[in-house]
Design a protein around this motif. Structure first.
Motif, short mmCIF file in Angstrom:
data_model
loop_
_atom_site.label_atom_id
_atom_site.label_comp_id
_atom_site.label_asym_id
_atom_site.label_seq_id
_atom_site.Cartn_x
_atom_site.Cartn_y
_atom_site.Cartn_z
N ARG A 1 93.77 90.43 80.66
CA ARG A 1 95.26 90.44 80.31
C ARG A 1 96.19 91.32 81.10
N TRP B 1 90.07 92.29 78.87
CA TRP B 1 90.25 91.47 77.44
C TRP B 1 88.92 91.32 76.81
N ILE C 1 94.89 84.71 78.93
CA ILE C 1 93.70 85.45 79.36
C ILE C 1 93.25 84.70 80.56
N ALA D 1 100.90 84.59 75.23
CA ALA D 1 99.93 85.42 76.11
C ALA D 1 99.07 84.25 76.95
#
Length: 279
Positions: free
Chosen positions: A92, A112, A74, A72
């Motif tokens: 995100r 996010w 961000i 992931a």
């Protein structure tokens, strides 16, 4: 961040609205950072003009992510005040798939949460965060600094920054010129299921090109309190050549290490750093 990197030596068209080419801000904060107790994740920070900063956190899936997701990231831009970077509504993304079949129309951008980065000096700080994956804090230690122009040789340190292909909005590259021989390159993209993916590696200069072999992806752990650096697995992902026609454009050529996926795309600059003029 990856410990081996220290030993070895975009991005989005939407973001262009925020990236006016940080007078008065601490431009020395530009670079890569991590928490030594959380080896395998980290932050890339760019201090931009007009008291702005870009921060991207390369990390791992949270409790609400697809169980098959392995990575992931961000990303957000915010204001710089003295020793603090404040980012509201970092986001995100998900949707497109990696490779020539990438369709930017599949891109989904979701808010996010917030990040506050506070620095005690140019080499140490802390990130406080609150977002859809949880809240907490993590310490920061510097890993990289940009080269001084006189130390970057014939390749301008001002080539550092974010680059992307307008036809594949939602993925891109961040580059840090570290010396007259070495650059660090991040690649932020997606996997075959549209989940976020990232990789990074140091490369060398060859004329107007940056050649990077075997970028490394971190996998095997999860976000926040679920992070376990003992579970981080580093996997080779792609080989990349970034070829620049000048300070604002060029080409990115990449191929997965297994040869299954390759592409050759034009790129343009997305960010310019306050401390590094390209000329």
């Amino acid at each position: 961040m990856f410990r081996q990197l220290r030993l070895d030596g975009v991005l989005l068209v939407l973001l262009l609205w925020f990236f006016a080419p940080v007078a008065g801000a601490n431009s020395a904060l530009t670079g890569s950072w991590y928490n030594p107790d959380r080896d395998g994740e980290g932050f890339h920070i760019e201090i931009l003009p007009d008291q702005q900063a870009l921060v991207i956190w390369f990390t791992y899936p949270g409790p609400n992510d697809d169980p098959e997701a392995e990575q992931a990231w961000i990303l957000g831009t915010g204001s710089v005040t003295d020793n603090t970077i404040s980012i509201i509504d970092a986001f995100r993304t998900h949707g497109p798939v990696f490779g020539p079949g990438y369709d930017q129309n599949d891109l989904v951008i979701e808010t996010w949460g917030n990040l506050t980065l506070t620095f005690s000096d140019n080499n140490n700080g802390v990130v406080d965060y609150s977002g859809s994956d949880g809240e907490g804090a993590t310490e920061l230690s510097r890993i990289t600094s940009l080269a001084n122009q006189e130390d970057s040789g014939r390749f301008p340190v001002g080539m550092s920054g974010a680059w992307y292909n307008p036809d594949t909005n939602g993925q891109g590259w961040f580059m840090e010129v570290l010396s007259d021989e070495l650059a660090l390159l991040y690649f932020f993209t997606y996997d075959k299921n549209g989940n976020q993916a990232w990789s990074l590696e140091a490369g060398y200069f060859d004329g107007n090109r940056v050649v990077v072999a075997n970028t490394k992806s971190g996998k095997g752990t999860r976000f926040g309190d679920q992070f376990d650096q003992e579970k981080v697995q580093r996997e080779a992902f792609v080989n990349i050549v970034m070829e620049y026609d000048g300070c604002d454009g060029g080409w990115a050529r990449f191929e997965t290490v297994d040869g299954a996926v390759s592409d050759d795309v034009p790129i343009v600059r997305s960010t310019s750093l306050s401390s590094a003029e390209c000329k």
